[in-house]
Design an enzyme around this catalytic site. Structure first.
Site, PDB file in Angstrom:
ATOM      1  N   GLU A   1      16.989  55.563  90.153  1.00  0.00           N
ATOM      2  CA  GLU A   1      16.810  55.006  88.818  1.00  0.00           C
ATOM      3  C   GLU A   1      17.233  55.995  87.733  1.00  0.00           C
ATOM      4  O   GLU A   1      17.831  55.611  86.723  1.00  0.00           O
ATOM      5  CB  GLU A   1      15.352  54.600  88.619  1.00  0.00           C
TER       6      GLU A   1
ATOM      7  N   ASN B   1      10.789  59.632  82.055  1.00  0.00           N
ATOM      8  CA  ASN B   1       9.952  58.500  82.459  1.00  0.00           C
ATOM      9  C   ASN B   1       8.524  58.903  82.140  1.00  0.00           C
ATOM     10  O   ASN B   1       7.921  59.726  82.845  1.00  0.00           O
ATOM     11  CB  ASN B   1      10.138  58.215  83.949  1.00  0.00           C
TER      12      ASN B   1
ATOM     13  N   ARG C   1      13.195  55.553  80.393  1.00  0.00           N
ATOM     14  CA  ARG C   1      12.757  54.337  81.079  1.00  0.00           C
ATOM     15  C   ARG C   1      11.706  53.669  80.205  1.00  0.00           C
ATOM     16  O   ARG C   1      10.686  54.270  79.858  1.00  0.00           O
ATOM     17  CB  ARG C   1      12.144  54.666  82.438  1.00  0.00           C
TER      18      ARG C   1
ATOM     19  N   HIS D   1      10.824  46.626  87.977  1.00  0.00           N
ATOM     20  CA  HIS D   1      11.647  47.410  88.914  1.00  0.00           C
ATOM     21  C   HIS D   1      13.128  47.064  88.777  1.00  0.00           C
ATOM     22  O   HIS D   1      13.914  47.316  89.692  1.00  0.00           O
ATOM     23  CB  HIS D   1      11.225  47.176  90.376  1.00  0.00           C
TER      24      HIS D   1
ATOM     25  N   ARG E   1      -2.399  47.061  94.154  1.00  0.00           N
ATOM     26  CA  ARG E   1      -2.328  45.735  93.546  1.00  0.00           C
ATOM     27  C   ARG E   1      -2.363  44.661  94.632  1.00  0.00           C
ATOM     28  O   ARG E   1      -1.765  44.801  95.685  1.00  0.00           O
ATOM     29  CB  ARG E   1      -1.053  45.582  92.717  1.00  0.00           C
TER      30      ARG E   1
END
Length: 414
Positions: free
Chosen positions: A395, A7, A98, A188, A249
């Site tokens: 993940e 990743n 990823r 996600h 965010r």
């Protein structure tokens, strides 16, 4: 099959080595040989390695770029001190990456070739902060391991390609979608898919029996409504900025605010967008931090008003999305929490679930408090008609499994 999962960020490289095959996947017996991350690539990098026995080691190395980082990692994985049992680069059979954005082109994980690389590059304008780094990771791996080692791209957006048109089209002039691909993509997706799969396994349900709302709550946050194993709506949109309040965010805001803030503060639109991405959310409200642990400490111990406000807004927005997705799903059997905050903060989980008795959700405080540090389980009472669960996301494991299936020609789960 020994699979290296990568990743790649702008100056970070998260990794895991997983040994798996069809039999291991079927029995949930995948072997996690090594995991960790390399930070501050481009200078004196900090490397954190977690071994299969649970021990952790931190070290430093001078790594000038991503190529150097991948080279160092491959050398370490195949060294005796790694404990992986891999002794040569040829022992790494495949690499799974990823990749944040697959646009409308990539609807599932794919074997990387030149056409796929071009497709990822074509989507750079949709994810300029992520896809270029994902591409660099793939190229660095090609140089480190050679073109003979298969690489697989696993896209964050792929899981959400099942959204119906009425869920992904924005109410703007339709030609803008046709010309510029402006739509809800969602992110996600690998995490939400991992959570949904694990929930089915531990509850013994088939895909068609499951209606759940999943909450990935970390520094980035998103909600997803899942029916029959597929995503029917999700909170992140064209970019990861939309939806829930996150660490830095803003989540949902009135679009007219961009021009208003720009005019009032003397900023460009790009500067306002940067502010909404990196200076807003929990950090912007509290003025202190984007770390929920620190905010809870400030609120609990010092009764800091803005820390409390940030937590209140965070939990309210999550609860509001749960209500929306319960309506979109026509009801659900469970709300499932994951991510750093979702897996490790009983207080936040309880706050989000407050006032949901109307939906049949009753929290068992003792069970909730016990679900931290990677533990999975239910924290709603037995008599609840809407249950609440913690299911840690994995993940990297899902990426490893997809990589095995793609390389072996085994069909991906539907």
């Amino acid at each position: 099959m020994n699979i290296l999962v990568l990743n790649v960020g702008s100056a970070t490289l998260k990794f895991q080595v997983v040994a798996t095959d069809g039999e291991r996947i079927a029995g949930d017996q995948d072997a996690k040989l090594l995991r960790g991350q390399i930070e501050r690539i481009g200078g004196e990098s900090v490397i954190t390695i977690r071994h299969a026995d649970g021990s952790t080691r931190t070290r430093t190395a001078s790594l000038r770029d991503m190529r150097a980082a991948v080279d160092w990692l491959v050398d370490h994985i195949t060294s005796p001190e790694s404990g992986t049992g891999l002794t040569a680069r040829a022992d790494i059979h495949a690499v799974g990456h990823r990749v944040v954005h697959g646009g409308e082109q990539f609807r599932s994980s794919v074997l990387v070739d030149d056409t796929v690389l071009q497709g990822i590059e074509d989507n750079v304008e949709l994810a300029p902060l992520h896809n270029p780094h994902n591409l660099r990771g793939i190229e660095a791996t090609r140089k480190a391991l050679g073109t003979g080692v298969p690489q697989v791209a696993v896209f964050d957006t792929a899981f959400h390609h099942t959204l119906p048109e009425h869920a992904y089209i924005y109410a703007i002039p339709y030609p803008l979608y046709r010309r510029h691909r402006i739509r809800r993509y969602g992110f996600h997706g690998t995490s939400h898919r991992s959570i949904a799969y694990r929930f089915r396994k531990i509850t013994g349900r088939e895909r068609g029996e499951v209606r759940i709302v999943t909450l990935h709550l970390g520094n980035g946050c998103s909600a997803c409504g899942i029916r029959d194993g597929v995503s029917i709506d999700t909170s992140m949109g064209f970019t990861p900025l939309e939806g829930l309040v996150m660490g830095t965010r803003s989540g949902d805001i009135d679009a007219a605010l961009l021009d208003y803030i720009a005019a009032k503060e003397g900023l460009s639109l790009s500067q306002v967008e940067a502010m909404l991405n990196s200076q807003s959310g929990l950090l912007g409200i509290s003025g202190l931090t984007n770390d929920m642990r620190d905010l809870l400490a400030e609120a609990n111990e010092l009764n800091d008003r803005r820390a409390r406000l940030a937590i209140d807004i965070f939990c309210y927005r999550a609860r509001k999305y749960i209500g929306a997705y319960l309506a979109a799903l026509g009801g659900a059997e469970a709300i499932v929490f994951a991510g750093g905050v979702g897996e490790n903060s009983p207080q936040i989980r309880a706050r989000i679930c407050e006032g949901m008795e109307w939906a049949g959700l009753h929290v068992d405080g003792t069970a909730n408090a016990a679900l931290v540090d990677g533990r999975e389980g239910r924290f709603s009472t037995e008599d609840s008609s809407l249950h609440a669960w913690v299911v840690p996301t994995d993940e990297e494991l899902l990426i490893a499994r997809d990589t095995y299936r793609v390389v072996s020609g085994v069909p991906l789960p539907g």
